[in-house]
Design an enzyme around this catalytic site. Structure first.
Site, PDB file in Angstrom:
ATOM      1  N   HIS A   1     -29.244 -14.157 -29.457  1.00 59.75           N
ATOM      2  CA  HIS A   1     -28.773 -12.909 -28.851  1.00 59.75           C
ATOM      3  C   HIS A   1     -27.353 -13.126 -28.311  1.00 59.75           C
ATOM      4  CE1 HIS A   1     -28.311  -9.521 -26.156  1.00 59.75           C
ATOM      5  NE2 HIS A   1     -29.255  -8.922 -26.857  1.00 59.75           N
TER       6      HIS A   1
ATOM      7  N   ASN B   1     -36.297  -5.340 -25.906  1.00 60.30           N
ATOM      8  CA  ASN B   1     -35.864  -6.551 -25.220  1.00 60.30           C
ATOM      9  C   ASN B   1     -35.618  -6.189 -23.757  1.00 60.30           C
ATOM     10  OD1 ASN B   1     -34.551  -8.778 -24.232  1.00 60.30           O
ATOM     11  ND2 ASN B   1     -32.731  -8.577 -25.538  1.00 60.30           N
ATOM     12  N   TRP B   2     -36.528  -6.627 -22.904  1.00 58.93           N
ATOM     13  CA  TRP B   2     -36.447  -6.229 -21.488  1.00 58.93           C
ATOM     14  C   TRP B   2     -35.420  -7.041 -20.709  1.00 58.93           C
ATOM     15  CZ3 TRP B   2     -42.444  -5.810 -20.129  1.00 58.93           C
ATOM     16  CH2 TRP B   2     -43.004  -4.814 -20.945  1.00 58.93           C
ATOM     17  N   LYS B   3     -34.860  -8.056 -21.338  1.00 56.84           N
ATOM     18  CA  LYS B   3     -33.835  -8.904 -20.699  1.00 56.84           C
ATOM     19  C   LYS B   3     -34.307  -9.365 -19.311  1.00 56.84           C
ATOM     20  CE  LYS B   3     -30.364  -6.695 -23.526  1.00 56.84           C
ATOM     21  NZ  LYS B   3     -28.984  -6.256 -23.693  1.00 56.84           N
TER      22      LYS B   3
ATOM     23  N   GLU C   1     -25.915 -12.240 -25.705  1.00 58.11           N
ATOM     24  CA  GLU C   1     -25.822 -12.645 -24.288  1.00 58.11           C
ATOM     25  C   GLU C   1     -26.113 -14.135 -24.152  1.00 58.11           C
ATOM     26  OE1 GLU C   1     -28.436  -9.605 -22.800  1.00 58.11           O
ATOM     27  OE2 GLU C   1     -26.903  -8.131 -23.285  1.00 58.11           O
TER      28      GLU C   1
ATOM     29  N   GLU D   1     -26.264  -6.793 -34.230  1.00 57.16           N
ATOM     30  CA  GLU D   1     -25.947  -6.194 -32.940  1.00 57.16           C
ATOM     31  C   GLU D   1     -24.455  -6.386 -32.655  1.00 57.16           C
ATOM     32  OE1 GLU D   1     -29.640  -5.879 -30.320  1.00 57.16           O
ATOM     33  OE2 GLU D   1     -28.895  -7.899 -30.056  1.00 57.16           O
TER      34      GLU D   1
ATOM     35  N   GLY E   1     -25.307  -2.460 -24.559  1.00 58.15           N
ATOM     36  CA  GLY E   1     -25.277  -2.084 -23.148  1.00 58.15           C
ATOM     37  C   GLY E   1     -24.065  -1.261 -22.749  1.00 58.15           C
TER      38      GLY E   1
ATOM     39  N   SER F   1     -27.115  -0.046 -27.911  1.00 56.96           N
ATOM     40  CA  SER F   1     -27.152   1.324 -27.374  1.00 56.96           C
ATOM     41  C   SER F   1     -27.987   2.278 -28.230  1.00 56.96           C
ATOM     42  CB  SER F   1     -25.728   1.855 -27.175  1.00 56.96           C
ATOM     43  OG  SER F   1     -25.040   1.066 -26.217  1.00 56.96           O
TER      44      SER F   1
ATOM     45  N   GLY G   1     -32.465  -2.513 -26.073  1.00 57.50           N
ATOM     46  CA  GLY G   1     -32.358  -3.081 -24.731  1.00 57.50           C
ATOM     47  C   GLY G   1     -32.697  -2.035 -23.686  1.00 57.50           C
ATOM     48  N   GLY G   2     -31.673  -1.434 -23.098  1.00 59.46           N
ATOM     49  CA  GLY G   2     -31.830  -0.526 -21.959  1.00 59.46           C
ATOM     50  C   GLY G   2     -32.894   0.545 -22.164  1.00 59.46           C
TER      51      GLY G   2
END
Ligand code: PGA
Length: 250
Positions: free
Chosen positions: A95, A8-10, A97, A167, A173, A205, A226-227
């Site tokens: 998600h 997920n490149w957000k 966020e 999640e 993150g 993470s 994610g990251g």
């Protein structure tokens, strides 16, 4: 059931970055065998460019979100048919966020999930508790409520096209990963609530150095990353640990 790994490149990358990252993944991954499903979720505006780069590869094009309405005066909204017309075959809904920053509540998440499935696409439904809810011992009740709110009333055929991503919000993150024991316990709990063979991904993470241990935990069928999905090298290492192909690098 195939292991599933989705990056997920957000709200990261420019168009050039996105295409270069996709290229790096296509070249580094080669042929994915049938026991592994790999996808990337770039920002909406780069879906088409990334889709072109992924064409002919086994990497799936995934969307980070969708609007629940089919069309209309919803400025900035992106509908399921728009996504499908770009070659998207899976959509992430719920998600944390989206829930926290953009106010997506359970009803909106359920509507987005239905719209996605009705369009013929697959879905990743994200669930997970806040730290305070875990500390209060409410984590299972929270996740159960999120699942019921979205999944109740779906047909077996629709359910078969849903993947759940657990999640924990406190792990996203933050660099703090749920321990295999914490994740395994929740995955087992979720598995007990779901009927049928639904894949349950872990997210929060995930890194090259913890992926192998997490994916070896019973009940964890893959990852939403994610990251660590923003660099081809680290994402590929995570993917390879899911395929049991991890090399010696860490
Ligand atoms: P993270 O994000 O890997 O950066 O923690 C995971 C996610 O939000 O899906």
């Amino acid at each position: 059931m195939p292991r599933i790994v989705i990056g997920n490149w957000k709200m990261h990358t420019t168009r050039d970055d996105a295409v270069a990252l996709a290229k790096g993944l296509v070249e580094g991954l080669g042929e994915v065998n049938g026991s592994l499903c790999v996808g990337v979720a770039p920002p909406f505006c780069f879906l088409e460019a990334v889709g072109h780069t992924l064409a002919g590869s086994s990497i799936e094009l995934v969307a980070q979100d969708v609007h629940s309405e089919p069309k209309g005066a919803f400025t900035s909204g992106v509908s399921t048919s728009m996504l499908a017309s770009l070659g998207v075959n899976r959509v992430i809904v719920g998600h944390s966020e989206r829930r926290k920053i953009f106010g997506d509540d359970d009803a909106m998440v359920a509507a987005k999930l239905r719209a996605t499935l009705n369009e013929g696409m697959d879905a990743v439904l994200c669930v997970g508790e806040q730290l305070s809810q875990r500390e209060a011992g409410e984590h299972q009740a929270v996740v159960r409520a999120q699942l019921e709110a979205s999944l109740d009333g779906l047909s077996d055929e629709q359910l078969a096209r849903v993947t759940v991503a657990y999640e924990p919000v406190w792990a996203i993150g933050t660099g703090v990963t749920a321990t295999p024991a914490q994740a395994g316990e929740m995955h087992e709990f979720i598995g007990g609530l779901l009927k049928g063979d639904i894949a349950i991904l872990y997210g929060g993470s995930v890194k090259p150095d913890n992926a192998a241990e997490l994916v070896a935990t019973p009940g964890i069928d893959g990852f939403l990353v994610g990251g660590a999905s923003l660099k081809a090298d680290s994402f590929l290492q995570i993917v390879k640990s899911c395929a049991g192909l991890a090399d010696a690098r860490s």
